[in-house]
Write a protein that holds these residues in place. Sequence first.
Motif, PDB file in Angstrom:
ATOM      1  N   ILE A 296      74.974 100.167  97.603  1.00 38.40           N
ATOM      2  CA  ILE A 296      74.032  99.870  96.524  1.00 38.40           C
ATOM      3  C   ILE A 296      73.926 101.116  95.667  1.00 38.40           C
ATOM      4  CG2 ILE A 296      71.669  99.129  95.993  1.00 38.40           C
ATOM      5  CD1 ILE A 296      71.476  99.235  99.280  1.00 38.40           C
ATOM      6  N   GLN A 297      73.971 100.938  94.345  1.00 38.12           N
ATOM      7  CA  GLN A 297      73.525 102.059  93.513  1.00 38.12           C
ATOM      8  C   GLN A 297      72.392 101.576  92.619  1.00 38.12           C
ATOM      9  OE1 GLN A 297      76.553 104.766  91.984  1.00 38.12           O
ATOM     10  NE2 GLN A 297      77.645 104.742  93.932  1.00 38.12           N
ATOM     11  N   CYS A 298      72.708 101.074  91.415  1.00 39.16           N
ATOM     12  CA  CYS A 298      71.578 100.670  90.562  1.00 39.16           C
ATOM     13  C   CYS A 298      70.887  99.424  91.095  1.00 39.16           C
ATOM     14  CB  CYS A 298      72.022 100.479  89.119  1.00 39.16           C
ATOM     15  SG  CYS A 298      72.814  98.899  88.748  1.00 39.16           S
ATOM     16  N   GLY A 299      71.608  98.579  91.796  1.00 38.75           N
ATOM     17  CA  GLY A 299      70.994  97.417  92.429  1.00 38.75           C
ATOM     18  C   GLY A 299      71.039  96.129  91.635  1.00 38.75           C
TER      19      GLY A 299
END
Lengths: 776, 157
Positions: free
Chosen positions: B97-100
């Motif tokens: 996950i990064q920005c989601g």
Amino acid sequence: MSEEIIGKDVKRIKALEKVTGSAQFVHDMEVQGMLHAKMKLSPHAHARIINIDTSKAESLPGVWTVLTGKDLPYKVGLYLVDKDILASKKVRYQGEPVAAVAAETIETAEKAVELIDIEYEVLDHVLDVKDAVKEDAPLVHEDLAELERAPVFFPQPGTNIAHHTKIRKGDIEKGFKEADYIIENEFDLPMVDHTAMETHTSIAQWKPGKKVKLWTSAQSPFAVRNLLANGLNLNHEDIEVVVPYVGGGFGGKAGIHFEPLVTCLSRASEGRPVKIVMSRMEEFNSVPVRQGLYSKLKTGVTKEGKIVAQETEFLWDSGANADYGVNVTRAAATAGVGPYEIDNVKLDSKTVYTNKIFGTAYRGFGHLEILWAIERQMDLIAEEIKISPYEFRMKNALREGSVTVTGEHIGDSHGKVTECLEAVAKEIDFDNRGSDDLKPGKKRGKGIALLHKAPAMPTNTGTAAFLKFNENGTVNLTVSLVDYGQGTYTALAQIVADQLKIPVEKVNVVWEQNTETQPYDWQTVASKGLFMSGNATIKACEDMKKQLKEVAAQPLRSSVEDLIIEDEKVKIRHHKDKCITFKELAMGYTYPNGNAIGGPLVARGNYIAQGLSNLDPETGQGLPALDWTYGAHAVEVIADQETGEFEVVKIASAFDIGKTINKSNVIGQIQGGVIQGYGSAVMEGYQFSEDGKLLTNSFTDYKVPSIADIPELKPILIENAQKDGPYGARGVAEHPMISVPPAVGNALHDALGVKIKEMPVIPEKIFELIEKKNNS
Amino acid sequence: MKTINLTVNKRKYQLNVKENEILLDVLRTKLNFTGTKEGCGEGECGACTIIMDDKAVTSCLILAVEADGSELETIEGQSIGEDISVIQEAFIEENAIQCGFCTPGMIISAKALLDRNPNPSEEEIDIALSGNICRCTGYYSIREAVKRAAEKKGGNK
């Protein structure tokens, strides 16, 4: 516990909210009574607006407001104030917003937009930077002389040049005289789109007394506030900017975008909140992009392989507005010969207006673009003077004692690009090229490329951090850096945990940004977040520790000097059983008899870039760089000798990051960045029709990498500490994508002997080069 | 207007929709399932992926009236309170996950895959997720998360 928290894979903050879908983006938000906005876009690349008839749109039931450029006599801009909120007098690119509607439903707004009649007189347009710098080129901005600008930028009235950065080092003529070889090449790359998954979205609510509240998908809440205040002539304290979860940025949500427009629509709609959401088509057409670049490089080299002269011209395709473009031009010039020491340099970097969607910041801030040219040129030279690309780079690379193009001395606090090169070359066995085990018609190739980048920012860039204790002895950290996926908040929590000697689970980094309550931060850009906010956070922790000790000293009957902090307690150094818990101190210490001292604990820290100076306008000499992060990529390809089709088999990427705070998040940045760079390298690029219409305005026509496209990737972390970085760390947000394209280009050059000079590198173009080679 | 019946995350809804209304919009604005995202509106990015009658679909390309009588599953149906699914756990553990913003669609595509193929090969994972764009992660961690989820669910790999 605390020794291990730095470098540990602490789980990403807000991961739970993101996997459950409960994370709320501005896309997901509704405000009571909210109207919806839609824009009417220019169909022409360059045209005078003769007449706009909004009467039919205005009379449509459900329409609250129709605005045109005439209603909005403001210009906005970061460095050069050249952009209309809605086009007034003329349009400068296809997709430029000309009118906007606020209506009760999105469908009504769309209908109303269709009912707006605009009469244009089409003007001659210019799309190519090389045409745009010619004397008789159509002018994109006739009023360049009158525009407000930051004093470090130099537009040239009467031309399409918005800014010109000059770098002069040594004596270029003397340098070429010393050279045994002079090699000249030209390189090109197109505009590309950020394609953050959340398109640009903003909600504004105008309030009595010239106040406004905004919810926006922005990287930099304070930049939005500042630019909105300047653009609309409002007071800073009357603007409240809220930034919740942001669905990706990559530079595309830096600065300011549609916030002024929705603010004006809300103001004209009796203070009804107004929401604007870019469709994906609008995101491609009307939201700024990464600039295109034409480069001309002339390099003088001795037969021993030492570069003695470099003459460079960069023409940046800034599109219709300067926005970040002028600063990209400046920043890239300061890194403009790559991570090499060259004694004689003449470099001219120009921001050029054209009639296309305008350029802005994009991860790498000009460095992916210039290093495409620089690192391809290195291999073209190496081939010509018959030296290994590895040896050639090693001979010329910056190292301790070198002097950069702006006169900066490389010292023992800098990273080591040579170690990065060594590591990636080893990873793909670069020395072992040519021996092939493949089917006839297939060739293996290997390529390497170096990179460097420092944050591009004003010399006085600052940030701050607040810390406060909660009643139960946990702490809240507040910064105005936005975590839109980088994972910086997790690293900051680890820093607080280490500094205050508390479990990381007890550190809450305040997620939602609000300019009313948060301390100032210039912008979330430039890979400076962990560096600067990390340093500010350490200072806030020091302030907090001092206060904890000062309060605890009284009940412990100790001097402050004899106190230490350990296990969430203040202890007497040599009598550790005499201690007070943070929880007892958090809201003020209370003696058994009820007397109280201290008070709720709040602490602050700040950090400002130190020693940076403006560049000399004639020579470019000065100190532009807070910290340089160096890196290298090595790429292995298998290519078809007839068709030019190829497969990237492996990428190895090394970065001198100084110190790892959270390995998993660093690896995540590298993987994501490399694949974004890979997209630029092999598939992405804006295409326009001859009359300036964007042809690649959907994911159908503009492809980005999918999970099925990714090659094997080996990230490598190198840690030569940055002395003024938090724990020795440097930024590595942008760097992974820089120099992926030339590494791919160099590998294909190695495999097929083709002199690729244009991005993206696609089989069709390689096929043409193969044909050309076979025919010559 | 037409009255339709939907089952979303096992809860039944009856509502009136216009004939041209998009299922994604109905889910997001009428039923408040905002975990399902819109990334492109043309079926190219996968952010709006939901499960409709056991198949992963891009809900931006489906009319609400077409979904009449269907059983739908969105990201909101993957967890109960603090109790998250094995796939969600695996996404957190692998830092996938990064920005989601793409995450809900990714998780739903992974769920549909593992429901029909509990033991997918890497290639099968890539095919199943190739319609979901993530601009942040570079996909490596997502691929690992799906493998981990398969293992946790008792697959062999």
